[in-house]
Design a protein around this motif. Structure first.
Motif, PDB file in Angstrom:
ATOM      1  N   ALA A 108     -23.079  65.420  50.888  1.00  0.00           N
ATOM      2  CA  ALA A 108     -23.920  64.463  50.172  1.00  0.00           C
ATOM      3  C   ALA A 108     -25.400  64.768  50.375  1.00  0.00           C
ATOM      4  O   ALA A 108     -26.213  64.601  49.458  1.00  0.00           O
ATOM      5  CB  ALA A 108     -23.607  63.046  50.647  1.00  0.00           C
ATOM      6  N   ALA A 109     -25.763  65.258  51.568  1.00  0.00           N
ATOM      7  CA  ALA A 109     -27.173  65.540  51.861  1.00  0.00           C
ATOM      8  C   ALA A 109     -27.697  66.743  51.102  1.00  0.00           C
ATOM      9  O   ALA A 109     -28.914  66.922  50.989  1.00  0.00           O
ATOM     10  CB  ALA A 109     -27.347  65.759  53.359  1.00  0.00           C
ATOM     11  N   GLN A 110     -26.790  67.584  50.594  1.00  0.00           N
ATOM     12  CA  GLN A 110     -27.201  68.807  49.896  1.00  0.00           C
ATOM     13  C   GLN A 110     -26.772  68.824  48.436  1.00  0.00           C
ATOM     14  O   GLN A 110     -26.873  69.856  47.773  1.00  0.00           O
ATOM     15  CB  GLN A 110     -26.661  70.031  50.641  1.00  0.00           C
ATOM     16  CG  GLN A 110     -27.159  70.099  52.074  1.00  0.00           C
ATOM     17  CD  GLN A 110     -26.785  71.366  52.822  1.00  0.00           C
ATOM     18  OE1 GLN A 110     -27.416  71.725  53.797  1.00  0.00           O
ATOM     19  NE2 GLN A 110     -25.749  72.058  52.383  1.00  0.00           N
ATOM     20  N   ALA A 111     -26.322  67.687  47.938  1.00  0.00           N
ATOM     21  CA  ALA A 111     -25.899  67.603  46.536  1.00  0.00           C
ATOM     22  C   ALA A 111     -27.114  67.632  45.615  1.00  0.00           C
ATOM     23  O   ALA A 111     -28.264  67.454  46.043  1.00  0.00           O
ATOM     24  CB  ALA A 111     -25.087  66.323  46.322  1.00  0.00           C
TER      25      ALA A 111
ATOM     26  N   ALA B 160     -32.391  64.423  48.033  1.00  0.00           N
ATOM     27  CA  ALA B 160     -33.721  64.973  48.329  1.00  0.00           C
ATOM     28  C   ALA B 160     -33.568  66.225  49.183  1.00  0.00           C
ATOM     29  O   ALA B 160     -32.815  66.237  50.154  1.00  0.00           O
ATOM     30  CB  ALA B 160     -34.567  63.934  49.057  1.00  0.00           C
ATOM     31  N   LEU B 161     -34.280  67.268  48.813  1.00  0.00           N
ATOM     32  CA  LEU B 161     -34.222  68.530  49.541  1.00  0.00           C
ATOM     33  C   LEU B 161     -35.644  69.029  49.729  1.00  0.00           C
ATOM     34  O   LEU B 161     -36.299  69.467  48.783  1.00  0.00           O
ATOM     35  CB  LEU B 161     -33.397  69.548  48.751  1.00  0.00           C
ATOM     36  CG  LEU B 161     -32.929  70.805  49.482  1.00  0.00           C
ATOM     37  CD1 LEU B 161     -31.946  70.446  50.587  1.00  0.00           C
ATOM     38  CD2 LEU B 161     -32.286  71.774  48.506  1.00  0.00           C
TER      39      LEU B 161
ATOM     40  N   HIS C 225     -43.220  66.705  40.818  1.00  0.00           N
ATOM     41  CA  HIS C 225     -42.687  67.552  39.755  1.00  0.00           C
ATOM     42  C   HIS C 225     -41.179  67.708  39.928  1.00  0.00           C
ATOM     43  O   HIS C 225     -40.686  67.797  41.052  1.00  0.00           O
ATOM     44  CB  HIS C 225     -43.373  68.920  39.812  1.00  0.00           C
ATOM     45  CG  HIS C 225     -43.144  69.793  38.625  1.00  0.00           C
ATOM     46  ND1 HIS C 225     -41.950  70.430  38.378  1.00  0.00           N
ATOM     47  CD2 HIS C 225     -43.969  70.142  37.604  1.00  0.00           C
ATOM     48  CE1 HIS C 225     -42.053  71.153  37.268  1.00  0.00           C
ATOM     49  NE2 HIS C 225     -43.276  70.984  36.781  1.00  0.00           N
ATOM     50  N   PRO C 226     -40.397  67.758  38.863  1.00  0.00           N
ATOM     51  CA  PRO C 226     -38.956  67.994  39.017  1.00  0.00           C
ATOM     52  C   PRO C 226     -38.684  69.293  39.774  1.00  0.00           C
ATOM     53  O   PRO C 226     -39.309  70.329  39.519  1.00  0.00           O
ATOM     54  CB  PRO C 226     -38.461  68.084  37.568  1.00  0.00           C
ATOM     55  CG  PRO C 226     -39.459  67.305  36.776  1.00  0.00           C
ATOM     56  CD  PRO C 226     -40.769  67.547  37.447  1.00  0.00           C
ATOM     57  N   GLY C 227     -37.754  69.241  40.706  1.00  0.00           N
ATOM     58  CA  GLY C 227     -37.407  70.392  41.522  1.00  0.00           C
ATOM     59  C   GLY C 227     -37.508  70.072  42.996  1.00  0.00           C
ATOM     60  O   GLY C 227     -38.351  69.289  43.421  1.00  0.00           O
ATOM     61  N   ARG C 228     -36.641  70.703  43.802  1.00  0.00           N
ATOM     62  CA  ARG C 228     -36.709  70.497  45.246  1.00  0.00           C
ATOM     63  C   ARG C 228     -37.928  71.220  45.802  1.00  0.00           C
ATOM     64  O   ARG C 228     -38.543  72.046  45.119  1.00  0.00           O
ATOM     65  CB  ARG C 228     -35.429  70.991  45.913  1.00  0.00           C
ATOM     66  CG  ARG C 228     -34.202  70.166  45.505  1.00  0.00           C
ATOM     67  CD  ARG C 228     -33.629  70.633  44.189  1.00  0.00           C
ATOM     68  NE  ARG C 228     -32.615  69.723  43.664  1.00  0.00           N
ATOM     69  CZ  ARG C 228     -32.206  69.740  42.407  1.00  0.00           C
ATOM     70  NH1 ARG C 228     -32.733  70.567  41.526  1.00  0.00           N
ATOM     71  NH2 ARG C 228     -31.276  68.902  42.000  1.00  0.00           N
TER      72      ARG C 228
ATOM     73  N   LEU D 279     -41.787  59.407  50.885  1.00  0.00           N
ATOM     74  CA  LEU D 279     -41.621  58.825  49.545  1.00  0.00           C
ATOM     75  C   LEU D 279     -40.561  59.567  48.755  1.00  0.00           C
ATOM     76  O   LEU D 279     -39.754  58.951  48.047  1.00  0.00           O
ATOM     77  CB  LEU D 279     -42.952  58.843  48.799  1.00  0.00           C
ATOM     78  CG  LEU D 279     -44.028  57.878  49.309  1.00  0.00           C
ATOM     79  CD1 LEU D 279     -45.361  58.165  48.634  1.00  0.00           C
ATOM     80  CD2 LEU D 279     -43.599  56.429  49.079  1.00  0.00           C
ATOM     81  N   TYR D 280     -40.590  60.881  48.855  1.00  0.00           N
ATOM     82  CA  TYR D 280     -39.628  61.715  48.121  1.00  0.00           C
ATOM     83  C   TYR D 280     -38.194  61.359  48.510  1.00  0.00           C
ATOM     84  O   TYR D 280     -37.291  61.288  47.665  1.00  0.00           O
ATOM     85  CB  TYR D 280     -39.942  63.177  48.408  1.00  0.00           C
ATOM     86  CG  TYR D 280     -38.962  64.186  47.857  1.00  0.00           C
ATOM     87  CD1 TYR D 280     -38.726  64.293  46.488  1.00  0.00           C
ATOM     88  CD2 TYR D 280     -38.284  65.060  48.712  1.00  0.00           C
ATOM     89  CE1 TYR D 280     -37.837  65.236  45.992  1.00  0.00           C
ATOM     90  CE2 TYR D 280     -37.398  66.008  48.221  1.00  0.00           C
ATOM     91  CZ  TYR D 280     -37.184  66.085  46.869  1.00  0.00           C
ATOM     92  OH  TYR D 280     -36.307  67.026  46.373  1.00  0.00           O
TER      93      TYR D 280
END
Length: 739
Positions: free
Chosen positions: A245-248, A252-253, A571-574, A618-619
């Protein structure tokens, strides 16, 4: 039973001369046990032994010693025992007496199915098969050695235990797979070893380190080291249970990339390299306080040249001895997991260096590499390219990847230099490359390998990440293999990085004319599962530090850095940044130094570090900022065309969660009474202002909240009037919701 002496027992078979002079391809045909009716003839070879005796082991009664006859100056000793009797050797040296089992008394070691899977490139646990494996064979502890060298005339295990004499322990060739094997009794973890290989033409190659070694000497020494067989006592069960779940893709990454040797020099000594235990003690609290979800380590697989930063590895199964033992490395990963921090490793299957003790011309022929330099030499780095058309090479690499993920609980691998693998003409001019079978530039063998790699990893360790460093527009890098993709979990967005840094390096006076540079990335932002990366490559090779690229005086440069990071996190993206960037390192990174930690006393530096920590908070806490990072539905433009004021605004969205409004003022001119459309009226909270005084800013803002009225603007039913700070970003969301 009394054995009658028979001179026929001491008649040496053909091939002895080759054995004595280290040329024999079949030592077992002469050495070890050979039946002659009621008698077994035992032959051993110890050139420097004063004498050798057979110790016959009897099921009842005491052991019986029998002398062995020394056969002239051949180094061979011959004796006889009753057929089938168990025995071991007593060797009398000039200064010691050694009792040991006979290495040549053991039968075949690797079963046929293992060898078949190896030859087909389908054995996925070669770290437990090849190389040096401590084990017990026929109640005898020792180490089984296995190495792939199908073109060799002879292969021997050499080490301290036999004075590096290749005549002492020649290996048996399993012809069906080109694998040489030998069990040496009495050896254990910690012993140094290599392979001595004779090429087909009879010349001895430079001593070779074990390609499958799980540990090695600390460079510049080059020997392999026998590693323990037992696993590590892990305590990271809770992390492993929730890792998926943490890396789905909806999680947040946020990744902190570092070069372990230069992250911190113990006691500030430039000659010292931090150990895994020291790194765990210092890095984990630092990363946790900064709010990153993962650390990414530049390659830690054993590598000979420190100036390669690990990107020219030779020990793809061994954590570098520069920092400690394999158990120490496992302890570091375990400690990270205990603190809720994931660990990603950079991994290099594209090429390897030409050090003579390594893989190059391993058995006298091009084995791991291509024969033709138009395919086999990487001109950018003067390295050799893996021959991915060979099943055994693919199996070697895939087993390496799985070993890190399974044996060391690594959470993801970032695959280096994927672009160089995908194209046959990468960095090559006309006539310097060979087209594929269809006449094209695509490397079909590399494509097949990457798909096999990712399918195997996802089937074996489904919650681990595979990340591609791929700098071109190759389609479907993160699409499933079943749909024609390469099967990676994530891809570094290097186009976004280049465009964004070029834009932020511009004088704000002219930025309004170049908005397309940071808007272009949103045209393809949802075509892949992207990681926004500002990596080590952007702070070296003469590029200078990120801060040095920002225009203006010292205040403006730091304000631009704060604005850039706020833009990146919205911005969209990890997210991924390199060590030192989080506090605005002034100088370019050097692998021989460390970040200027003392500069964090500067309020601008400490303020930037505080901002990065707040952005990470926040992220992670606002789903709108991460839950739909790869979906167009997670992003909506508000203002994208204000070239006069050079202002941008957009919404980040998540299902059933409050939206986040992002507003960027890309100039040093404060904007007052600036109206921005929003989807709902009422009170909006200013949850981030990159110009706030704790960050080193001027403190211009909106007092923490603004009121949105039902006056429509920018296609939205409501709007609010804002004060936009200079060179700053604002994040707002409806009051009473979110963080």
């Amino acid at each position: 039973m009394r054995i009658r002496q028979d001179e026929a027992h001491y008649r040496l078979p053909p091939g002895v001369d080759d054995l004595v002079h280290g040329r024999s391809a079949d030592p077992f045909s002469i050495l070890g046990r050979h039946n002659m009716g009621k008698v077994d003839v035992i032959r051993v070879m110890y050139h420097d032994a004063a004498r050798v005796r057979l110790v016959v082991e009897r099921p009842r009664g005491d052991e019986v010693e029998r002398p062995m006859r020394r056969m002239g100056d051949t180094g061979l000793h011959v004796g006889t025992i009753a057929a089938g009797a168990r025995y071991h050797l007593k060797i009398v040296w000039a200064d010691a007496v050694e009792e040991t089992a006979d290495p040549y008394s053991f039968g075949l070691l690797l079963d046929g199915e293992t060898l078949r899977l190896f030859s087909e490139g389908r054995h996925t646990a070669l770290d437990r098969v090849m190389g040096a494996q401590p084990m017990v064979v026929e109640h005898t502890p020792g180490v089984r050695f296995a190495v792939w060298a199908p073109n060799a005339r002879r292969v021997s295990v050499i080490g301290d235990f036999n004075f590096w004499d290749g005549r002492r322990h020649p290996m048996r060739l399993r012809h069906e797979a080109g694998v040489w094997e030998l069990f040496i009794p009495g050896l254990g973890p910690g012993e140094r070893y290599k392979f001595e290989i004779m090429a087909r033409d009879g010349h001895i190659l430079p001593q070779k380190a074990d390609p499958f070694a799980r540990f090695a000497e600390r460079p510049p020494a080059t020997a392999s080291v026998i590693a323990p067989a037992e696993g590590f006592a892990w305590t990271d069960g809770p992390w492993m249970d929730r890792r998926g779940a943490a890396q789905a893709h909806d999680a947040a990454l946020s990744i902190y990339e570092l070069h372990v040797p230069s992250w911190r020099r113990p006691q500030g000594d430039p000659e010292r390299i931090i150990s895994w235990r020291e790194l765990a003690a210092e890095l984990i609290p630092y990363v946790r306080a900064a709010g990153f979800t993962h650390v990414e380590l530049m390659p830690v697989m054993e590598y000979p040249f420190g100036g390669s930063w690990g990107y020219q590895p030779l020990g793809l199964f061994a954590p570098s001895a520069r920092h400690g033992t394999p158990a120490d490395f496992a302890g570091f990963v375990d400690a990270c997991h205990g603190a809720g921090i994931g660990v990603i490793l950079d991994w290099v299957p594209a090429h390897f260096p030409n050090d003579v003790h390594g893989l190059v011309c391993f058995d006298g022929c091009a084995l791991y590499e291509h024969q033709d330099p138009r395919e086999g030499v990487h001109r950018d780095w003067n390295t050799h390219i893996y021959n991915l058309g060979r099943h055994e090479v693919r199996g070697f690499l895939i087993s390496s990847a799985l070993m890190w993920l399974e044996r060391y609980h690594i959470d993801g691998l970032r695959v280096d230099a994927v672009a160089s693998m995908l194209y046959r003409d990468y960095s090559r001019g006309e006539g310097e490359w060979i087209p594929n079978i269809h006449g094209g530039r695509e490397n079909l063998e590399a494509v097949a390998f990457l798909r096999q790699l990712n399918e195997t990893v996802h089937a074996t360790v489904p919650d681990a990440m595979m990340i591609a460093e791929e700098s071109t527009a190759w389609p479907g890098v993160t699409h499933p293999v079943a749909y024609g993709g390469l099967g990676f979990s994530y891809k570094w967005n290097m186009g976004w990085m280049h465009d964004s840094l070029r834009f932020f390096a511009r004088d704000p006076l002219w930025r309004g004319f170049h908005l397309h540079e940071i808007l272009f990335g949103l045209h393809y932002a949802f075509s892949e599962h992207f990681i926004l990366c500002v990596s080590h490559d952007e702070v070296t090779h003469g590029k200078g530090a990120l801060l040095a690229r920002m225009p203006g005086d010292d205040w403006q440069r730091h304000a631009n850095m704060r604005l850039f990071f706020a833009f990146m996190w919205a911005h969209p993206g990890r997210k991924l940044i390199f060590m030192g960037s989080e506090f605005g390192q002034d100088s370019e990174w050097s692998h021989e130094g460390e970040p200027d930690w003392s500069s964090r006393d500067n309020p601008f530096k400490s303020g930037l570090a505080t901002l990065v920590g707040d952005l990470n908070h926040l992220y992670r806490s606002l789903p709108a900022l991460h839950a739909r990072d790869s979906e167009p539905a997670g992003f909506a433009w508000i203002i994208g065309d204000d070239t006069v004021n050079t202002v941008l605004a957009w919404l980040r969205l998540a299902p059933a969660r409050p939206p986040v409004l992002v507003v960027l003022n890309l100039t040093p001119v404060p904007r007052h009474d600036y109206r921005v459309g929003v989807p709902v009226g009422g009170l909006w909270r200013e949850c981030l202002n990159s110009d706030a005084t704790p960050y080193g800013g001027s403190g211009v803002g909106n007092g923490g909240t603004v009121w949105a009225t039902d006056q429509g603007a920018h296609g939205q039913p409501c709007s609010c009037v804002l004060t936009l700070p200079p060179l700053a970003a604002l994040y707002l969301h409806p009051a009473g919701e979110g963080a």
